[in-house]
Design a protein around this motif. Structure first.
Motif, PDB file in Angstrom:
ATOM      1  N   ALA A  10       7.748  -7.184   6.129  1.00 11.28           N
ATOM      2  CA  ALA A  10       8.340  -6.870   4.810  1.00 11.28           C
ATOM      3  C   ALA A  10       7.638  -5.615   3.976  1.00 11.28           C
ATOM      4  O   ALA A  10       8.126  -4.718   3.531  1.00 11.28           O
ATOM      5  CB  ALA A  10       8.751  -7.859   3.804  1.00 11.28           C
ATOM      6  N   ILE A  11       6.299  -5.798   4.052  1.00  6.21           N
ATOM      7  CA  ILE A  11       5.400  -4.828   3.375  1.00  6.21           C
ATOM      8  C   ILE A  11       5.432  -3.363   4.373  1.00  6.21           C
ATOM      9  O   ILE A  11       5.731  -2.506   3.432  1.00  6.21           O
ATOM     10  CB  ILE A  11       3.997  -5.282   3.262  1.00  6.21           C
ATOM     11  CG1 ILE A  11       3.828  -6.609   2.241  1.00  6.21           C
ATOM     12  CG2 ILE A  11       3.234  -4.101   2.693  1.00  6.21           C
ATOM     13  CD1 ILE A  11       2.447  -7.306   2.424  1.00  6.21           C
ATOM     14  N   ASP A  12       5.557  -3.529   5.415  1.00  8.31           N
ATOM     15  CA  ASP A  12       5.594  -2.422   6.006  1.00  8.31           C
ATOM     16  C   ASP A  12       6.978  -1.707   5.793  1.00  8.31           C
ATOM     17  O   ASP A  12       6.881  -0.436   5.335  1.00  8.31           O
ATOM     18  CB  ASP A  12       5.578  -2.681   7.625  1.00  8.31           C
ATOM     19  CG  ASP A  12       4.196  -3.011   8.146  1.00  8.31           C
ATOM     20  OD1 ASP A  12       3.416  -2.662   7.204  1.00  8.31           O
ATOM     21  OD2 ASP A  12       4.078  -3.686   9.180  1.00  8.31           O
ATOM     22  N   ALA A  13       8.139  -2.551   5.646  1.00  8.31           N
ATOM     23  CA  ALA A  13       9.324  -1.925   5.472  1.00  8.31           C
ATOM     24  C   ALA A  13       9.547  -1.281   4.271  1.00  8.31           C
ATOM     25  O   ALA A  13      10.512  -0.345   3.879  1.00  8.31           O
ATOM     26  CB  ALA A  13      10.472  -2.878   5.855  1.00  8.31           C
ATOM     27  N   GLU A  14       8.894  -2.047   3.335  1.00 10.18           N
ATOM     28  CA  GLU A  14       8.952  -1.449   1.679  1.00 10.18           C
ATOM     29  C   GLU A  14       8.152  -0.314   1.392  1.00 10.18           C
ATOM     30  O   GLU A  14       8.439   0.177   0.463  1.00 10.18           O
ATOM     31  CB  GLU A  14       8.732  -2.845   0.832  1.00 10.18           C
ATOM     32  CG  GLU A  14       9.704  -3.821   0.954  1.00 10.18           C
ATOM     33  CD  GLU A  14      11.072  -3.284   0.465  1.00 10.18           C
ATOM     34  OE1 GLU A  14      11.263  -2.701  -0.890  1.00 10.18           O
ATOM     35  OE2 GLU A  14      12.069  -3.186   1.369  1.00 10.18           O
ATOM     36  N   THR A  15       7.222  -0.038   2.441  1.00  9.65           N
ATOM     37  CA  THR A  15       5.964   0.954   2.234  1.00  9.65           C
ATOM     38  C   THR A  15       6.640   2.345   2.481  1.00  9.65           C
ATOM     39  O   THR A  15       7.006   2.611   3.643  1.00  9.65           O
ATOM     40  CB  THR A  15       4.886   0.689   2.916  1.00  9.65           C
ATOM     41  OG1 THR A  15       4.346  -0.567   2.434  1.00  9.65           O
ATOM     42  CG2 THR A  15       3.814   1.624   2.618  1.00  9.65           C
ATOM     43  N   VAL A  16       6.472   3.327   1.562  1.00  8.17           N
ATOM     44  CA  VAL A  16       6.383   4.667   1.879  1.00  8.17           C
ATOM     45  C   VAL A  16       5.282   5.314   2.184  1.00  8.17           C
ATOM     46  O   VAL A  16       5.082   6.298   3.275  1.00  8.17           O
ATOM     47  CB  VAL A  16       7.055   5.415   0.630  1.00  8.17           C
ATOM     48  CG1 VAL A  16       7.320   6.896   0.923  1.00  8.17           C
ATOM     49  CG2 VAL A  16       8.474   4.775   0.367  1.00  8.17           C
ATOM     50  N   ARG A  17       3.968   4.945   1.598  1.00  6.22           N
ATOM     51  CA  ARG A  17       2.548   5.808   1.916  1.00  6.22           C
ATOM     52  C   ARG A  17       1.612   4.468   1.363  1.00  6.22           C
ATOM     53  O   ARG A  17       1.699   3.996   0.526  1.00  6.22           O
ATOM     54  CB  ARG A  17       2.641   6.760   0.656  1.00  6.22           C
ATOM     55  CG  ARG A  17       1.319   7.381   0.785  1.00  6.22           C
ATOM     56  CD  ARG A  17       1.653   8.836  -0.096  1.00  6.22           C
ATOM     57  NE  ARG A  17       1.898   8.641  -1.504  1.00  6.22           N
ATOM     58  CZ  ARG A  17       0.987   8.256  -2.310  1.00  6.22           C
ATOM     59  NH1 ARG A  17      -0.571   8.311  -1.888  1.00  6.22           N
ATOM     60  NH2 ARG A  17       1.251   8.209  -3.798  1.00  6.22           N
ATOM     61  N   VAL A  18       0.771   4.621   2.362  1.00  2.81           N
ATOM     62  CA  VAL A  18      -0.339   3.596   2.014  1.00  2.81           C
ATOM     63  C   VAL A  18      -1.454   4.528   0.825  1.00  2.81           C
ATOM     64  O   VAL A  18      -1.990   5.467   1.332  1.00  2.81           O
ATOM     65  CB  VAL A  18      -1.297   3.302   3.100  1.00  2.81           C
ATOM     66  CG1 VAL A  18      -2.430   2.457   2.924  1.00  2.81           C
ATOM     67  CG2 VAL A  18      -0.394   2.440   4.007  1.00  2.81           C
TER      68      VAL A  18
END
Length: 440
Positions: free
Chosen positions: A69-77
């Motif tokens: 879910a974090i990956d899917a919600e992430t645009v940029r680290v």
């Protein structure tokens, strides 16, 4: 007070709404709030924790998928330390774990932030107008950590009918001094006030602020909380330390066209300071950087180098057409507003009296020189300066030393053109690191 009316002083009240039930998917939040707080009045600001908005909107998923879910919600680290990730999420917010939360939700599930917090705030506001006939402002809140400060606070991530920013630029303070940078984050201040009475674990997800009607409605409320998100151009702190290093390396390009904008000599000196942190053999410092800051010095060097280069090419039997074409390749140095000549010095090197070992000794110093130049180029990119490392000075070192009045032991290792890029660099072709690896 002897019949005199006491001067009205600015004040407001804030209280938590009691009696709200556990929110479930599909619930109408506006109706729940209206039922629990039927005495809402025009000009009130209703602060709603994002968690109950997410629950009502069905933004809940199995905890086993939290990392996905974090990956899917992430645009940029933005930054990473161990398992903690600070990221920019799809709402444009920079926060821990993209706002994916495992608190205040049943075991085995996590909550995602509302898909569009501003739209959520608008829906609640319109619902309260329909239910109670009142014009209120609504702020959807969430908990944020902050750079340079310990502790958490609530901020506004969605808003409707309320001014989220108060731009005081162009005005003056109490002493008549002009205000040039003061923009107050009103939505965040309201959110933090509400959090004082809601509490983090008290089961009170909604608060009301009364007494600030000038913040509700009118101009400045249309943009929603999205207006609080700083643009990339204005964000000086977009990356964590390691991410910033990788980004600077990735953004370094060879730039061959520059604008006329002057180069900040201080930025070049900061880049040199980064350059001389490179590794070197025997605890030596084999780098010297000659800064050509005047046009006269640049023209004098480049004219002398051009004459030496043409003489070499003629000795090689090249045609005049071929010579002219090759000389044009050096125009990047002539067009740049600033030149740097990195030089290698062998001070501190060992002499073995053996050609093989002495050759390897020099190679070590040359490698250290390359590391220093790479540091320099990357640091220039971090200063938003373009650069091009051109090898031409290596082919006429005696000429360069003479024109620049350099010691005999300084070996010019090319020249670096520095300036502000005239345009966006072309995209670099993707390189798969695996193709450069051999594992034993």
């Amino acid at each position: 007070m002897s019949g005199e009316r006491r001067a009205e002083r600015p004040e407001f009240r804030v209280w938590a709404v009691e009696g709200l039930p556990e929110v479930r998917e599909g619930d109408d939040l506006a109706k729940l709030i209206a039922s629990a707080e039927p005495d809402l009045a025009d000009g009130d600001v209703v602060l709603v924790t994002s968690k109950v908005v997410s629950k009502a909107e069905g933004r809940i998923m199995a905890a086993a998928d939290r990392e996905a879910a974090i990956d899917a919600e992430t645009v940029r680290v933005v930054a990473r330390r161990g398992t903690l990730r600070i990221v920019e999420n799809r709402q444009g917010l920079v926060m821990a774990a993209a706002g994916v939360d495992a608190s205040n939700t049943p075991a085995g599930t996590v909550l995602l932030l509302p898909e569009d917090p501003d739209a959520s705030a608008r829906a609640i506001r319109e619902g309260l107008r329909a239910a109670l006939g009142v014009e209120v402002g609504v702020v959807v809140t969430d908990t944020f950590g902050r750079p340079w400060r310990n502790g958490l606070t609530d901020v506004g991530i969605g808003a409707a009918g309320v001014r989220v920013l108060d731009d005081l630029r162009g005005g003056t303070d109490a002493f008549g001094n002009p205000l040039s940078a003061t923009v107050v984050a009103l939505a965040d201040e309201l959110a933090a006030a509400g959090d004082l009475v809601k509490g983090k674990a008290a089961g009170r997800p909604v608060a009301v602020v009364r007494g600030l009607p000038h913040l509700v409605g009118g101009q400045g409320d249309a943009a929603g909380a999205r207006a609080l998100v700083r643009s990339a151009r204005d964000d000086m702190f977009r990356l964590g330390t390691s991410e910033a290093v990788r980004e600077a390396v990735a953004q370094r390009r060879t730039v061959r066209a520059f604008t006329d904008e002057p180069v900040d000599a201080g930025a070049v000196r900061r880049a040199v300071a980064a350059a001389v942190t490179a590794p070197a053999p025997h605890h030596t410092t084999p780098w010297r950087f000659v800064l050509l800051e005047s046009e006269e010095s640049r023209v004098r060097l480049l004219d002398a180098m051009k004459d030496a280069w043409i003489a070499d090419l003629r000795r090689d039997g090249k045609s005049e057409e071929s010579i002219a074409k090759r000389v044009r390749r050096g125009d990047v140095l002539r067009d740049a507003p600033y030149l740097v000549v990195p030089c290698l010095v062998m001070e501190g090197s060992h002499h073995y009296g053996d050609a093989r070992r002495d050759g390897a000794e020099r190679e070590m110093f040359v490698v250290a020189m390359g590391a220093g130049v790479q540091n320099f180029l990357v640091a220039l990119a971090g200063e938003r300066l373009g650069s091009a490392w051109v090898s031409s000075t290596m082919f006429c070192r005696d000429v360069v030393r003479e024109v620049l009045d350099l010691p005999e032991g300084w070996d010019p290792m090319g020249a670096v053109a520095v300036g502000h890029p005239a345009g966006e660099p072309r995209a670099r072709a993707e390189r798969d690191a695996e193709t450069f690896l051999t594992v034993r």
